[in-house]
Design an enzyme around this catalytic site. Sequence first.
Site: not given
Ligand code: CAA
Length: 387
Positions: A29, A79, A111, A152, A201, A233, A242, A275, A307
């Site tokens: 979606d 990185e 980062c 991302t 993460s 960041h 958040k 990112n 990280s």
């Molecule tokens: N409408 C609105 N919202 C929706 C939706 C819809 N139809 N469907 C899902 N969502 C929401 C979910 O409820 C969720 O919200 P919350 O986080 O508030 O619960 C959000 O969308 C994301 O959904 P999921 O958690 O199910 O998403 P996912 O499992 O597919 O992956 C992620 C999300 C974990 C961030 C993934 O993109 C990822 O691994 N990214 C890379 C890691 C990352 O960026 N980590 C951040 C911290 S680490 C860091 O900061 C260092 C760095 O730069 C990497």
Amino acid sequence: MQVGIDQIGFYTPNKYVDMVDLATARGEDPNKYLIGIGQKRMSVADSSQDAVSMGINATLSYIDQVDCDQVGLLLMGTESGVDQSKSASLFVKSALKLRPEVRTFEIKEACFGMTAGIMTACDYIRAHPDRSAIVIGSDIAKYGVGSAGEVTQGAGSVSVLLKANPRILSINSGYSAYSADVNDFWRPNNSPIALVDGKYSKEVYLDFFTRTFAAYQRQMNYQVSDFAALVYHLPFVKMGYKANQLAIANQNEIVQKRLEQNFGLSSYYSRNVGNIYTASLYLSLLSLLEQGKLNSDSLIGFFSYGSGAMGEFYSGKIVSGYEKMLTPNTNKQMLARRKKISITEYEQIFNQSLVLPQDNHFLDSDEENGYWYFAGTNQHIRQYKQK
Ligand code: CAA
């Protein structure tokens, strides 16, 4: 003596993917990407842009206003390193024709690298007040086609000049740091893409934010209400949102509104670029400076996260007349010039970027004139050229 940011430059490559197209292609979606993750577009770097060329381009935007004889330090956090030994900053130094007496090296802690450079540069200037320092963050975020992290990704660079009596932001002494050996995100030597425990993460990010923000307020005797804005960041906009929600819980309506509004302004560029790892926090700052209206002496809080993991909170104060040091139209044009590419084109570019460049095979670039690009290797030596 005040020490801080006197110039700030930004570069992002000339192609982007629309998040609605990506969501559609992945059977998601679109609101998951647009609202749930908080991203609208992501910049895509083809093989002719890398951490070095993007870092040169970000610095190029202000270098002609710098007294290069004063520059004593050039640091680069990345990185997306291009060599296991030689610092990416040496290529930048050569392109910018900085003098040989400059001390230069590359910094790595995910980062956090650019913040590490900025803190090092501030200490350097406090010890050598007649010197200035250039600090660059430059990265291409790669998680892989079809991966959860794909939404991302992004590419770009931010470069800052730090000096005494800065004209944009004065950085306060004092900071709170927190580190722990955790496996939330990492990139082994043999992997062009990051490995990540995505959900974990997010938890570590919020944990480190809570710890460092509370410790910083105790150390400096600040209240949440003292801050005009908190910048983060932003691996994706929802992550910073958040953290900001945690910060403003229990605040009165005026403080909540101010910090929420300024969060929105500070996340505008990241929402459209994606990112950019080391430079992401400083893209938030640039976005706030260019999209917002800040009074002089406004207190800005910075949360840096790398990280692995390393978190740090510090603050700075807006310098009167900072607007004169900005080039919002140039950056607006930087985003507007990008060409939207299809998901098929993006996947081709991505897959090509996983393959090491063939030696003595020279690359051209479709960038605009004036920008630098990676032109391939000659006898395994990286070549950089200006369009
Ligand atoms: N409408 C609105 N919202 C929706 C939706 C819809 N139809 N469907 C899902 N969502 C929401 C979910 O409820 C969720 O919200 P919350 O986080 O508030 O619960 C959000 O969308 C994301 O959904 P999921 O958690 O199910 O998403 P996912 O499992 O597919 O992956 C992620 C999300 C974990 C961030 C993934 O993109 C990822 O691994 N990214 C890379 C890691 C990352 O960026 N980590 C951040 C911290 S680490 C860091 O900061 C260092 C760095 O730069 C990497």
